[in-house]
Every structure is written in C-alpha cells, then in structure tokens.
Enzyme design. Sequence first.
Site, short mmCIF file in Angstrom:
data_model
loop_
_atom_site.label_atom_id
_atom_site.label_comp_id
_atom_site.label_asym_id
_atom_site.label_seq_id
_atom_site.Cartn_x
_atom_site.Cartn_y
_atom_site.Cartn_z
CG ASP A 1 -2.05 0.98 1.18
OD1 ASP A 1 -2.23 1.63 0.13
OD2 ASP A 1 -2.76 1.13 2.19
CB CYS B 1 -5.85 -1.51 -1.45
SG CYS B 1 -4.85 -0.25 -0.63
NE ARG C 1 -13.78 -2.08 -2.02
CZ ARG C 1 -13.45 -0.85 -1.59
NH1 ARG C 1 -12.25 -0.35 -1.87
NH2 ARG C 1 -14.30 -0.15 -0.86
#
Length: 304
Positions: free
Chosen positions: A219, A260, A288
């Site tokens: 991330d 992400c 998602r």
Amino acid sequence: MSVRHFLTLRDLTADELRRIITRAGELKAIHRRGDRHTPLQGKTLGMIFEKSSTRTRVSFEVGMAQLGGHALFLSPRDTQLGRGEPVEDTARVLSRMVDVVMIRTFAHETLERFSAHSRVPVINGLSDDVHPCQLLADLQAYHEHRGDIRGRTVAWIGDGNNMCHSWINAAALLDFKLRVACPKGYEPDARFVEAGAGHVEIMQDPHAAAAGADLVTTDVWASMGQEEEQARRAAAFAADYQVDAALMAQADPQAVFMHCLPAHRGEEVAAEVIDGPQSVVWDEAENRLHAQKALLEFLLGAYI
C-alpha cells in the site's frame, strides 16, 4: 433477529467469509452474462463519507443500482454531523429512514458508536484501524486466480496500516500465513498482531518476507491523513520497501501481486510489477463492486 454489522472481518465467521467470497464470484458471473438480478428493490443504502473516495463510492453506488436498490451519498457538508450533531443521534435518525449504512471515516470509534445506536446494518467502508471491504475484494481475486488461500503464504511489504491490520484478521480467519515486513517504528498495532498470533510474523527484511510467498501485497507509504508525514515516511521506506522485480523474484514463480490503490509507481511499487503479468490489481479493484454486492445481500438477508 439481531442486526448484523460489518465493522471488521472478525464480524464474520470463517464459513460466512468464504460464502461471501463465493457469492461474489457468482454475482460477477451474473453481471458479465448481462442477467438482471435485483433482490434489493426498494432498499436504500445511506453512504456517509468523512474521507474522500473513488472506488468505495463508485462500487457501493453502482452495486446498489445493480441489485435494484438506491444509494444516497452524504458528506460532512451535507449532514448535521458536519455541524456537531452527536454520532448517536445521526444513527438513531438515519437508521429509521434507510435499510443499511456504509461509513468511511477516520476514527474506528465513530463506527462503533454509530452501530451501537443503529437499527440497520452498518458497513465499514474504511477506518484508520481496518479496511475490511477491500479484503473481501482481495480474497475474491486470489480465489479467482489461485483457488483456496488456506495454507498459503502472503507477504505484506510496507506500512503496518489499516490494510495490514485487515490482512492479519483475514489470516486468522482463513488459516494462512502472513509475513509483515516494515521499517522499525511502522509495525502494525500490537492489538491486531496479538489477535492474529500463530498466523502473523513481523520482520524488517522485505526479501525474507517475500521468499516463497504465494501473494505479495503493499500500500502507499503515507495513508490519507498522513500527508504531513510524507517526507519522513519516504525516507524510512524508500531504501528497501519498494516492491520491484527483484523482490517479486523472491516469491513463488506463480505468486500474484496486489495493491488496494491508489498506487504511486516508483514509490511503494515499481511500474514493472503493478503493470506486469503477475499483477491482479485490476481484477482486485473490479471485485470491490461484486464483493460488496455479496456483502449487502448477506447483511440484508437476500442471500444466506
């Protein structure tokens, strides 16, 4: 029946989590066939955003539309929360008008206070502690590409942030090994590490963490709200914690890469990795939509 909330992955049993992942794949196939599936007709999702978003807002709003329902976007500028109304009062009122609430916020305590006074399910769209909706999409992507994650090894490279905390929760629930490589002082919260005992290992060497791993993920080095720390964090991470081709070469040859998003190419990940053949980032992002549809069905009793 008591109201079910989804504030962390641990609000689900392992079996429920696996069923949601499986259902997400079914909903994805339904959508790609062009079939109409509208079990949430007449249902409304209230979406409260204290943090900005691209994927969270679009996926929940589109997801409700595809399921036949409606989504209502609320920012601090649009609600009395922005003028100091207690969270508890907003929860009492809003939950009498909508069927489910998604909140994207800073303090995890806000979600806990809201859900304690809500008549309807509350979903964590992201908090400073955890990001469970993203993990649903990540786990779905792994299942699509490599099958069951049980017994596998995942390498987390970078900051011990809310995403890292959610990976720790996932490892404990689904019985896989998580190696977390981060600089000294940027380790995940001890509460999460203790809760994941037996499934998580903390280290500082990213290449050791990636050795033989089935999945490598990372991330940004400075999350939302940490912009003032950007320079200090870059100095701590830049020397060793970029996921590049050399680091991916330490992993299993069939390993996949996840992020992400949003991603900063040239910082936490090299362009050759995120845009390369091992990356499943775009499937992960698409998921998602479908994972959250499966979650909405589950919380609203449309699919058990």
